[in-house]
Write a protein that holds these residues in place. Structure first.
Motif, PDB file in Angstrom:
ATOM      1  N   THR A 227       0.111  67.691  36.798  1.00  0.00           N
ATOM      2  CA  THR A 227      -0.005  68.992  37.454  1.00  0.00           C
ATOM      3  C   THR A 227       1.251  69.227  38.293  1.00  0.00           C
ATOM      4  N   PRO A 228       1.608  70.494  38.494  1.00  0.00           N
ATOM      5  CA  PRO A 228       2.750  70.745  39.366  1.00  0.00           C
ATOM      6  C   PRO A 228       2.448  70.241  40.773  1.00  0.00           C
ATOM      7  N   GLU A 229       3.486  69.931  41.484  1.00  0.00           N
ATOM      8  CA  GLU A 229       3.270  69.376  42.820  1.00  0.00           C
ATOM      9  C   GLU A 229       2.774  70.463  43.761  1.00  0.00           C
ATOM     10  N   ILE A 230       1.516  70.432  44.035  1.00  0.00           N
ATOM     11  CA  ILE A 230       0.945  71.455  44.902  1.00  0.00           C
ATOM     12  C   ILE A 230       1.082  70.961  46.338  1.00  0.00           C
TER      13      ILE A 230
ATOM     14  N   GLU B 172      -2.722  72.177  27.744  1.00  0.00           N
ATOM     15  CA  GLU B 172      -2.112  72.978  28.808  1.00  0.00           C
ATOM     16  C   GLU B 172      -3.162  73.711  29.664  1.00  0.00           C
TER      17      GLU B 172
ATOM     18  N   ILE C   3      -4.631  71.553  32.355  1.00  0.00           N
ATOM     19  CA  ILE C   3      -3.726  71.356  33.495  1.00  0.00           C
ATOM     20  C   ILE C   3      -3.721  72.598  34.389  1.00  0.00           C
ATOM     21  N   LYS C   4      -3.734  73.749  33.758  1.00  0.00           N
ATOM     22  CA  LYS C   4      -3.743  75.005  34.508  1.00  0.00           C
ATOM     23  C   LYS C   4      -5.001  75.122  35.361  1.00  0.00           C
ATOM     24  N   LYS C   5      -6.128  74.789  34.748  1.00  0.00           N
ATOM     25  CA  LYS C   5      -7.422  74.848  35.448  1.00  0.00           C
ATOM     26  C   LYS C   5      -7.411  73.884  36.635  1.00  0.00           C
TER      27      LYS C   5
ATOM     28  N   GLU D  42      -4.899  72.855  38.293  1.00  0.00           N
ATOM     29  CA  GLU D  42      -4.026  73.395  39.321  1.00  0.00           C
ATOM     30  C   GLU D  42      -4.776  74.429  40.163  1.00  0.00           C
ATOM     31  N   GLN D  43      -5.505  75.301  39.469  1.00  0.00           N
ATOM     32  CA  GLN D  43      -6.318  76.307  40.169  1.00  0.00           C
ATOM     33  C   GLN D  43      -7.333  75.664  41.109  1.00  0.00           C
TER      34      GLN D  43
ATOM     35  N   GLN E 180      -7.143  72.805  42.416  1.00  0.00           N
ATOM     36  CA  GLN E 180      -6.492  71.875  43.330  1.00  0.00           C
ATOM     37  C   GLN E 180      -6.906  70.427  43.077  1.00  0.00           C
TER      38      GLN E 180
ATOM     39  N   LEU F 272      -5.452  66.936  41.264  1.00  0.00           N
ATOM     40  CA  LEU F 272      -4.239  66.348  40.688  1.00  0.00           C
ATOM     41  C   LEU F 272      -4.574  65.541  39.445  1.00  0.00           C
TER      42      LEU F 272
END
Lengths: 116, 527
Positions: free
Chosen positions: A18-21, A82, A85-87, A89-90, A92, A94
């Motif tokens: 996941t992107p670094e939130i 993908e 991963i998007k879900k 991220e939403q 929160q 990791l």
């Protein structure tokens, strides 16, 4: 004993999917759970745990949300799609990937003081 | 109150968790404690996955108020053939597709059960209905039983009969104020039966039924018997439908199915605790909860006939029922769901209905001759019936001490003599009424077999009832206990009831706990 997800990521040589939130990698984790049965995770994983599993489909994220888990490590280089991963991220959560087996990952986490 | 409803599609694994997430959003906004939200989410998510995996599709709806969240999950089939197995951990009928994703390990229903405070499941081939209730405030106690006995103090002539008659010593008459200690009351009919001036009656609650095309009338057997004495049932049934729109379903349907289902349960389970008590009489169940908690595990795991009957019409807005005792009212009030509209008809009023309907039909010319009287419901089912408060008391005491003289598999216990036929609300003599009904039922039962009748598995556990503790603080409680003993020794031990308590020991307790005056004893200071 609790540990930051950032440290776990470094010490176990995990790949962050996941992107670094902001702030999430600083979340402290003290417990873990390993299972490929999602109902079992729901029934028995403790709140805030890190989950080790081979399941990579979207329902894993739903389970993490409902059981209030903080992160997932996918074993043996398994990669989620993908949309998963998007879900995550939403929601929160990791997601990490490891080339290791579940057995070894759990062993390493245990050595670091994480319990289940 | 907040409500909502969402549909769930068959096999739509990718959307799994969407409904539960939406409910979660709402709950979080309401500021409900996160531990409770977690419980609700796990239960709802499992239910949602069950609909996706096992059904042809369905709907999840919820109602939230300040006390509880009630979630109703409804699908359109194909039903669960064996609910008793499905609620056991590890039993699964899920397809491989679901198993590969980590579901279908036979943990769904057990997980729901674990996370809900109360849940009922009802399944037919045309659909499964699951109701989950989770308390938002944790202080509500499901072992609590309210008293459904109404007291009209003005009618009391202080004859004291009720005080010594009450099987759980729940009645007091202090300072002209007759009252029931609701934590002891088991909602039986004893005070109602014994009082010569009708101080006690059923506590009626507002009728919440709505106009509906279909009016269901669940008819208790004694009520049917009182029609049968003078009239033909077929004519009566036709006339009541014609005049009032009532479609009648005899309660006996659910009594029968309870026995049949229990029989099946015994055959299919190795670890059954005998004797199995059939939950036919809610007053007896409350009694066991109150005074014989060790016997709770002997209760067959089904809802009683009355609760099952109303839950067989989960969407009906207009269900009428005539209760035979306060316990049936209590059982209905704690097992109905918020969609149902229940019309509780007082027994007295139900006789008026009979009178009104019978004006226009012909009286039987001669009385029925009934041959082959036998008390047994069915030769092979081996169910033993014990009825009457004293008899049931002796039976339960012997059972608790493991002193039953014969091996019994299944037992029906009724607080009233001859079951509901012996309720003081029914005016016909109970033995005759029962024979008349049984003979009718043998011949006419098949007429009602069009409606599929199922027993409902009781999934919530029955807890023992907490009595009043003498004090929250154990040390204070022990002090109070020794004080009670001291006072009890001072009292004469006649248990005459004149002070207003059923026994000297009860009076001693009330002196300590309720600050009653010891001079209320008529013998003290006078001997």
């Amino acid at each position: 004993m609790s540990m930051k997800l950032k440290e776990i990521c470094e010490k176990l040589d995990l790949q962050l999917l996941t992107p670094e939130i902001a702030g999430l990698l600083d979340r402290e984790v003290s417990e873990g759970y390993v299972s490929d049965l999602l109902s079992d995770v729901l029934a028995n994983a403790k709140k805030g745990s890190i989950l080790i599993t081979l399941q990579t489909h979207i329902n894993v994220i739903a389970v993490c949300v409902h059981a209030e888990l903080s992160a997932v490590i996918f074993i043996q280089n398994r990669m989620p799609e993908e949309n998963v991963i998007k879900k995550a991220e939403q929601e929160q959560i990791l997601l990490f990937s490891s080339s290791d087996t579940a057995f070894n990952i759990v062993g390493k986490l245990y050595k670091l003081g994480i319990r289940g | 109150m907040i409500t909502g409803s969402y549909s769930v599609k068959k096999g739509d694994y990718l959307s799994g968790g969407q409904v539960s997430s939406k409910i979660k959003e709402i709950l979080s906004k309401l500021g409900i404690a996160s531990e409770i939200i977690r419980k609700i989410m796990i239960a709802v998510y499992e239910a949602e996955m069950n609909v996706i995996i096992h059904s042809y599709g369905g709907e999840i709806s919820f109602v939230i108020d300040d006390e509880k969240i009630e979630v109703t999950v409804k699908d359109t089939g194909p039903g669960i053939p064996r609910i008793d197995l499905a609620i056991q951990e590890g039993y699964s009928t899920a397809p491989d597709e679901a198993k590969e994703m980590g579901f279908g390990a036979g943990m769904g229903l057990p997980n729901i059960k674990k996370n809900s405070d109360y849940f009922v499941i009802h399944s037919e081939p045309t659909g499964t209905l699951l109701k989950i209730l989770i308390l938002v405030k944790s202080d509500k106690d499901f072992s609590k039983v309210d008293s459904y006995v109404h007291v009209t103090v003005e009618k009391c002539k202080k004859c004291l009969r009720c005080i010594s008659r009450c099987p759980t010593e729940a009645i007091r008459l202090y300072e002209n104020n007759l009252h029931i200690l609701s934590h002891h009351c088991i909602n039986c009919n004893e005070c109602i039966r014994i009082c010569p001036t009708r101080v006690f009656d059923l506590k009626y609650y507002e009728k919440n039924c709505k106009e509906d095309k279909q009016k269901i009338f669940i008819a208790p057997s004694p009520w049917i018997a009182s029609v049968l004495i003078n009239y033909s049932w077929e004519e009566f049934e036709e006339e009541i439908y014609h005049k009032k729109g009532f479609k009648i379903f005899p309660l006996a349907l659910w009594e029968d199915v309870l026995i049949e289902e229990t029989q099946r349960y015994i055959e299919n389970n190795e670890k059954v605790k005998f004797p199995l008590i059939l939950p036919v009489c809610p007053a007896v169940l409350y009694w066991i909860q109150t005074e014989y908690p060790a016997l709770i595990e002997n209760i067959a795991p089904y809802l009683g006939p009355v609760e099952t009957a109303i839950n067989s019409f989960p969407e009906q807005r207009n269900i009428s029922f005539v209760p035979s005792c306060p316990a049936q009212m209590s059982a209905i009030n704690s097992n109905k769901n918020s969609n149902m509209g229940i019309n509780m008809i007082p027994p007295q009023e139900s006789y008026e209905v009979i009178k009104d309907i019978c004006k226009s039909i012909n009286k039987k010319k001669e009385i029925d001759k009934i041959h082959n009287i036998d008390g047994k419901k069915n030769e092979s089912d081996g169910v033993i019936t014990v009825s009457g408060i004293e008899q049931v008391k002796t039976f339960l005491e012997n059972m608790e001490k493991k002193k039953l003289p014969i091996h019994i598999k299944t037992v029906e216990l009724y607080a009233c003599y001859n079951g509901c036929f012996g309720s003081p609300y029914w005016i016909e003599e109970p033995t005759m009424a029962k024979i008349i009904f049984d003979s009718f039922w043998k011949k006419q039962r098949q007429r009602y077999e069009k409606k599929k009748i199922d027993a409902i598995f009781r999934v919530s556990t029955i807890n023992s009832r907490k009595g009043v503790r003498l004090d929250e603080d154990v040390i204070v409680a022990i002090q109070k206990l020794s004080e009670i003993e001291k006072i009890n020794k001072k009292l004469p031990g006649y248990d005459c009831g004149v002070c207003g308590a059923p026994s000297c020991l009860n009076f001693a307790e009330d002196i300590v706990v309720m600050q009653k005056d010891i001079n209320g004893c008529p013998y003290l200071n006078k001997t």
